[in-house]
Write an enzyme that holds these catalytic residues in place. Structure first.
Site, PDB file in Angstrom:
ATOM      1  N   ASP A   1     -10.758 -32.965  28.075  1.00 16.77           N
ATOM      2  CA  ASP A   1      -9.310 -33.128  28.391  1.00 16.77           C
ATOM      3  C   ASP A   1      -9.098 -34.555  28.662  1.00 16.77           C
ATOM      4  O   ASP A   1     -10.086 -35.165  29.314  1.00 16.77           O
ATOM      5  CB  ASP A   1      -8.832 -32.215  29.673  1.00 16.77           C
ATOM      6  CG  ASP A   1      -8.672 -30.645  29.247  1.00 16.77           C
ATOM      7  OD1 ASP A   1      -8.489 -30.416  28.018  1.00 16.77           O
ATOM      8  OD2 ASP A   1      -8.974 -29.896  29.957  1.00 16.77           O
TER       9      ASP A   1
ATOM     10  N   ASP B   1      -4.439 -28.417  23.389  1.00 16.80           N
ATOM     11  CA  ASP B   1      -3.637 -27.938  24.217  1.00 16.80           C
ATOM     12  C   ASP B   1      -2.324 -27.846  24.090  1.00 16.80           C
ATOM     13  O   ASP B   1      -1.270 -27.259  24.137  1.00 16.80           O
ATOM     14  CB  ASP B   1      -3.886 -28.177  25.835  1.00 16.80           C
ATOM     15  CG  ASP B   1      -5.378 -27.989  26.350  1.00 16.80           C
ATOM     16  OD1 ASP B   1      -5.910 -26.809  25.679  1.00 16.80           O
ATOM     17  OD2 ASP B   1      -5.850 -28.695  27.039  1.00 16.80           O
TER      18      ASP B   1
END
Length: 159
Positions: free
Chosen positions: A120, A138
């Protein structure tokens, strides 16, 4: 075979999401050490975090069992989405949403299988409050779910 050919644009969109996701994660892994932050604005940083959980680090500290669980769920969900795209390929909004979710799911699944975690790197915050870091996959999943929700409010075709 004809169904596969006419569904190709949806799978192409999923592939584009995967390529963008993996490429941006590669750039972050090449440029950042784990935990490193690069402030971009007063509310956004580029970071490098490793997420062993699901969306927004759900179950990230669950002791390791979640890796196999999320791998299995992602694999099964991806197979179902491929089937649904093939079956409903002329339902544009529905397939658009599924294609985005599929691409995001497979992008994160690739990380989970090859790295054991998901990379991330987008971190938004305000003062001491921060949204959990996320990535391109995401984002595609969230937009895809939004499109699927929008599609669910359409009036059914009477034919």
């Amino acid at each position: 075979m004809r169904k596969l050919k006419t569904a190709a644009p949806w799978f192409g969109l999923s592939a584009l999401v995967i390529v963008l996701d993996l490429y941006t994660k590669h750039l972050i892994q090449s440029a950042f050490l784990y935990g490193e932050h690069l402030p971009v604005t007063g509310f956004f940083d580029l970071v490098r975090y490793h997420n062993t959980g699901a969306a927004f680090s759900f179950l990230a500290n669950a002791g390791g069992w979640q890796h196999g669980f999320f791998t299995a769920v992602s694999t099964l969900a991806s197979a179902v989405m491929v089937y649904l795209i093939l079956k409903n390929q002329h339902n544009t909004l529905f397939c658009l949403g599924l294609a985005l979710v599929l691409g995001g799911a497979l992008g994160n699944l690739y990380d989970r299988l090859t790295l054991g975690y998901v990379v991330d790197f987008l971190l938004f915050y305000y003062q001491q409050w921060a949204w959990p870091a996320f990535n391109v996959a995401d984002s595609a999943i969230c937009v895809g779910v939004g499109v699927l929700l929008l599609d669910s409010f359409k009036t059914p075709d009477p034919s």
